[in-house]
Design a protein around this motif. Sequence first.
Motif, PDB file in Angstrom:
ATOM      1  N   ALA A   1       0.838  -1.199   0.000  1.00 15.39           N
ATOM      2  CA  ALA A   1       0.000   0.000   0.000  1.00 15.39           C
ATOM      3  C   ALA A   1       0.874   1.250   0.000  1.00 15.39           C
TER       4      ALA A   1
ATOM      5  N   SER B   1      -5.869  -2.547   1.027  1.00 15.66           N
ATOM      6  CA  SER B   1      -6.321  -1.906  -0.212  1.00 15.66           C
ATOM      7  C   SER B   1      -7.435  -0.939   0.158  1.00 15.66           C
TER       8      SER B   1
ATOM      9  N   ILE C   1      -5.421   3.475  -3.057  1.00 19.20           N
ATOM     10  CA  ILE C   1      -5.385   2.792  -4.348  1.00 19.20           C
ATOM     11  C   ILE C   1      -6.624   3.137  -5.178  1.00 19.20           C
TER      12      ILE C   1
END
Length: 231
Positions: A176, A201, A205
Motif C-alpha cells: 500500500a 487496499s 489505491i
Amino acid sequence: METNIYAISYKLRRELQRKILFCLGIFFLFFIVVSLILNFIIFPVANKSDSMSPDIPAGSFEFVTPLLKNPGRGDVVLLRNYKTAKRSVFSKFCGTFASFVSFGKWQPFSEHDLGTRPVLRRVVGLPGDTIYIDRYVVFIKPANQNHFLTEFEITNAKYNAKILVPPSNWDVDFGAKASISQITLSSDEYFVLGDDRLSSSDSRIWGPVKHSSIIGECLFLYFPFNKFRLF
C-alpha cells in the motif's frame, strides 16, 4: 382393528392439519420478519481479511446497519465494491435463509472473491477535507480550517491502526502507498483506510469513495466473543 385415531376421525385429522399449518405459518412469518430485519435494519457481515486488524481481525463477525449511511470521522463502514455481481431474487432469498438459520456463519451465493465482495473500511476523511499522507501518517485539514492535523488529533473515535515506522531502506512503493499528495474531497466523497496501513487496499489505491458506495455502518463486533467491541 384400526388403532390410529386420526385414521377414523375426520375431525381430529382436520385439527391436526390445522395445527401443522399454523406451526408452519408461524415459522415462515417469523422467518419473513427476521429476513426484513436482516435486510433493512441490521445484518451480520463476515470479515475475511486482515485489512482491519488489529481491532477487526480476520474471521470475525460484525453487525452492520443500512439505516446509518452518513458516517462520522473514525466510523467503520461496509463498502459496496463496483465489481460486485448482481444476485437474483432466488439467490438472495436462499442466502438470507441460510444466514438466518446459521446465525450468519453460512452465507451461500455471496461474493467469495475478496476482490469483489463488500469490504469494511474506516472513514478517515469527510466531504470537504483536504488530505495527504506522509510515510503512512495521515494529515487532514477539514473544510474552512487553516491547519493540518493528524487523524488521531482530529477524531474522537478510539481505534488502533497498524502503523509501523519503516526502516530507512524500506521501499515505500511496496504494498500500500506510504505517501500520497494532497487531495480535496468533494461534497459526496469519503476517504477510507484499512487499519492495517502497510497492506490494506483502500482509498490510497481506489481514490475517494462516493456516498453511494456506503452500504451501512458497522455497529459492533460480536464474534469471537472475547473480541466483542462497539464501534
